[in-house]
Every structure is written in structure tokens, then in C-alpha cells.
Design an enzyme around this catalytic site. Sequence first.
Site, PDB file in Angstrom:
ATOM      1  N   TYR A 274      -2.077  -0.323  10.395  1.00 34.33           N
ATOM      2  CA  TYR A 274      -2.202  -0.871   9.033  1.00 34.33           C
ATOM      3  C   TYR A 274      -1.008  -0.443   8.174  1.00 34.33           C
ATOM      4  O   TYR A 274      -0.401  -1.259   7.477  1.00 34.33           O
ATOM      5  CB  TYR A 274      -3.510  -0.374   8.414  1.00 34.33           C
TER       6      TYR A 274
ATOM      7  N   SER B  24       0.853  -1.196   0.000  1.00 33.51           N
ATOM      8  CA  SER B  24       0.000   0.000   0.000  1.00 33.51           C
ATOM      9  C   SER B  24       0.886   1.242   0.000  1.00 33.51           C
ATOM     10  O   SER B  24       1.985   1.232   0.565  1.00 33.51           O
ATOM     11  CB  SER B  24      -0.875   0.027   1.254  1.00 33.51           C
TER      12      SER B  24
HETATM   13  P1  NAP Z   1     -11.654  -5.677   0.183  1.00 27.70           P
HETATM   14  O1  NAP Z   1     -12.495  -5.178  -0.938  1.00 27.70           O
HETATM   15  O2  NAP Z   1     -12.042  -5.383   1.588  1.00 27.70           O
HETATM   16  O3  NAP Z   1     -11.508  -7.283   0.009  1.00 27.70           O
HETATM   17  C1  NAP Z   1     -10.764  -8.002   0.934  1.00 27.70           C
HETATM   18  C2  NAP Z   1     -10.606  -9.428   0.467  1.00 27.70           C
HETATM   19  O4  NAP Z   1      -9.731 -10.101   1.389  1.00 27.70           O
HETATM   20  C3  NAP Z   1     -11.910 -10.201   0.464  1.00 27.70           C
HETATM   21  O5  NAP Z   1     -11.854 -11.116  -0.608  1.00 27.70           O
HETATM   22  C4  NAP Z   1     -11.881 -10.932   1.814  1.00 27.70           C
HETATM   23  O6  NAP Z   1     -12.614 -12.142   1.820  1.00 27.70           O
HETATM   24  C5  NAP Z   1     -10.393 -11.240   1.918  1.00 27.70           C
HETATM   25  N1  NAP Z   1      -9.911 -11.472   3.282  1.00 27.70           N
HETATM   26  C6  NAP Z   1      -9.950 -10.628   4.344  1.00 27.70           C
HETATM   27  N2  NAP Z   1      -9.383 -11.192   5.418  1.00 27.70           N
HETATM   28  C7  NAP Z   1      -8.950 -12.420   5.012  1.00 27.70           C
HETATM   29  C8  NAP Z   1      -8.307 -13.488   5.663  1.00 27.70           C
HETATM   30  N3  NAP Z   1      -7.958 -13.424   6.966  1.00 27.70           N
HETATM   31  N4  NAP Z   1      -8.042 -14.618   4.959  1.00 27.70           N
HETATM   32  C9  NAP Z   1      -8.390 -14.710   3.658  1.00 27.70           C
HETATM   33  N5  NAP Z   1      -9.014 -13.722   2.988  1.00 27.70           N
HETATM   34  C10 NAP Z   1      -9.291 -12.598   3.657  1.00 27.70           C
HETATM   35  O7  NAP Z   1     -10.146  -5.184   0.058  1.00 27.70           O
HETATM   36  P2  NAP Z   1      -9.323  -4.521  -1.158  1.00 27.70           P
HETATM   37  O8  NAP Z   1      -9.493  -3.061  -1.086  1.00 27.70           O
HETATM   38  O9  NAP Z   1      -9.583  -5.244  -2.433  1.00 27.70           O
HETATM   39  O10 NAP Z   1      -7.831  -4.803  -0.644  1.00 27.70           O
HETATM   40  C11 NAP Z   1      -7.029  -5.850  -1.153  1.00 27.70           C
HETATM   41  C12 NAP Z   1      -5.587  -5.562  -0.768  1.00 27.70           C
HETATM   42  O11 NAP Z   1      -5.220  -4.288  -1.283  1.00 27.70           O
HETATM   43  C13 NAP Z   1      -5.365  -5.483   0.757  1.00 27.70           C
HETATM   44  O12 NAP Z   1      -4.135  -6.073   1.072  1.00 27.70           O
HETATM   45  C14 NAP Z   1      -5.333  -3.987   1.015  1.00 27.70           C
HETATM   46  O13 NAP Z   1      -4.577  -3.676   2.164  1.00 27.70           O
HETATM   47  C15 NAP Z   1      -4.666  -3.499  -0.255  1.00 27.70           C
HETATM   48  N6  NAP Z   1      -4.905  -2.075  -0.531  1.00 27.70           N
HETATM   49  C16 NAP Z   1      -6.147  -1.608  -0.786  1.00 27.70           C
HETATM   50  C17 NAP Z   1      -6.308  -0.252  -1.020  1.00 27.70           C
HETATM   51  C18 NAP Z   1      -7.661   0.355  -1.317  1.00 27.70           C
HETATM   52  O14 NAP Z   1      -7.764   1.591  -1.342  1.00 27.70           O
HETATM   53  N7  NAP Z   1      -8.699  -0.424  -1.565  1.00 27.70           N
HETATM   54  C19 NAP Z   1      -5.224   0.607  -0.993  1.00 27.70           C
HETATM   55  C20 NAP Z   1      -3.966   0.088  -0.727  1.00 27.70           C
HETATM   56  C21 NAP Z   1      -3.823  -1.258  -0.497  1.00 27.70           C
HETATM   57  P3  NAP Z   1     -14.211 -12.193   2.163  1.00 27.70           P
HETATM   58  O15 NAP Z   1     -14.921 -11.628   0.965  1.00 27.70           O
HETATM   59  O16 NAP Z   1     -14.505 -13.641   2.349  1.00 27.70           O
HETATM   60  O17 NAP Z   1     -14.406 -11.365   3.376  1.00 27.70           O
END
Ligand code: NAP
Length: 247
Positions: A156, A142
Site C-alpha cells: 500500500y 498518504s
Molecule cells: P474508506 O473509508 O475505506 O472509503 C473508501 C472509499 O473508496 C469508499 O467510498 C469506497 O466505495 C471507495 N472505493 C474503494 N475501492 C474502490 C474502487 N475500486 N472503485 C471506486 N471506489 C472505490 O477510505 P478512506 O480512509 O476514506 O480513504 C480514502 C483515501 O484516503 C484512500 O486513497 C486512502 O488510501 C487515503 N488515506 C486514508 C488514510 C486513513 O487513515 N483513513 C490515511 C492516508 C491515506 P464503497 O463505499 O462503495 O465501498
Amino acid sequence: MSENRVVLITGASRGIGAATAILAAKRGWNVAINYLSNAAAADAVAASCRSEGVEAVVVRADVADEAAVVEMFKDVAKHFGRLDALVNNAGILGTQGTFDGFDGDRLRAVVNTNVLGAMYVAREALRLMIRAQTGVIVNVGSRASTLGSANEFVDYAATKGAIDSLTTGLSIEAGPHGIRVNCVRPGLIRTDIHASSGEAGRVDRLQHGVPMGRGGEADEVAAAIVWLMSEEASYVSGAMIEVSGGR
Ligand code: NAP
């Protein structure tokens, strides 16, 4: 053994992971879709992947549970007989606040999922890839790792700092085995993760501070990840790629 290359994507039921699974399928990858609790969403992603003509399996595992991660890799190996790429994507945010207010349960949850989880998953992938003497890992870090997320979620941000270090160290260790390890560092991306922090409109509130003037889409992050997985990135290792509109 699967004829197509195989990628395992953690946290692929929603958001960036789901977009990556579908784009990888379009590019001909067979896909293993990991999720934690949302089986219906994971099944829907698998159906979208299959509609691209590839194989897709759904594997439930909490990445913070070491034994469950080991079982997940056994399932993937049993199903496909190979693993060519890992997208180490599952991650969580806690609710917004200042660091002095975060209790031990919250800190453990964030660290266990974002750091230990990513380590368990990377280790199991490396064991298979070292045996094969080839493979590629894309860690999803991130921009928070360098911005620090003050007054929102410093814990985080610190876990994402660990992802940067993991990427650098593993790229050096694994390089001699023909394995590339890189990191994509998204900025403000429109997914459910912001609602989970208590502010569904977070991207709208902060996007004026993005040089490009908008939040990003999960597909835009997926494009960078799938490129890193591809042969087009054959000499890219140890890289941190910002997908953040310049922020
Ligand atoms: P999201 O929409 O909240 O989706 C999270 C995903 O992770 C879901 O598929 C969830 O499964 C799964 N998950 C959560 N906890 C888990 C666990 N303990 N074991 C296995 N699966 C788990 O998140 P996102 O925004 O796509 O983020 C994905 C990655 O990008 C993360 O690492 C986040 O830190 C990073 N990121 C995101 C952003 C942003 O702005 N969105 C920015 C920087 C970095 P369920 O559906 O079953 O709950």
C-alpha cells in the site's frame, strides 16, 4: 451546462471522499459522487450535498476497470457538461502482514485500485481539462509513501509513492494547460479503512506516536482538499500537503 463548478470525487460514499463531497457542496460545488459497492451510502452523501442547494449525482464505477472509468466520465460530462475539479481519492488497504506473505491476488488488487485506478481517472480528467484549458486535480496520497508501513502494508505504501510521483509529473505536464495538480497526504484518519485492514482500533493503537496526540477526522482532510480546489490555492501546484498531526 451546469452554472456551478463541478467536482468528481472517487470513493465518495464513505470516509474522506464523503466528507470532501459534503464540504465541496457547502462551498457551492456541484458534485459527482463515485463509489464501488455501497449505493446506499453514496445516495446518502448525495442527499446531504443536495441539502446544501447544489446538484449531486451518483456514479458507480470500479476505478480499477478502465472501461468503467471511461463510461463514468461520459456520464459526468453528459449530466453537467463540464468538469472543473477531480479528487482522485478511491483507495484500498489489504489486511495487515509482512510483505513476504502477500500473494499475487492481493498485490494486484492494491496496485490495480490505488495506482492504475488513479491513473485511469487522472487521464480521463486531464483529457477534459486540457480541452477546457483549466482545471484542478487533487490526488489523495498518504504519509505511508514516505513512512513505508513496515509490518503492516508495504505494498500500500508503495502505491502511495506512485501517487506522489504522479502528482509531481502531472503538475509539470499539465501546468501549461492551466491545470493545477496537487496531493494531500493524510496520516492516521478515523475512517472505515482501518477495519478493512483487520484492525478497527488501529488509530487508537498508534495515535500516541502522533505529535498532536490524536488521530485525525475525515473533515480535517476534506478541508485541505477543498482549499486546494479553490481559487485561494490559485498558485499552488505540485504540492504535497501533509494532514497528519505532525507524524
Ligand atoms: P474508506 O473509508 O475505506 O472509503 C473508501 C472509499 O473508496 C469508499 O467510498 C469506497 O466505495 C471507495 N472505493 C474503494 N475501492 C474502490 C474502487 N475500486 N472503485 C471506486 N471506489 C472505490 O477510505 P478512506 O480512509 O476514506 O480513504 C480514502 C483515501 O484516503 C484512500 O486513497 C486512502 O488510501 C487515503 N488515506 C486514508 C488514510 C486513513 O487513515 N483513513 C490515511 C492516508 C491515506 P464503497 O463505499 O462503495 O465501498
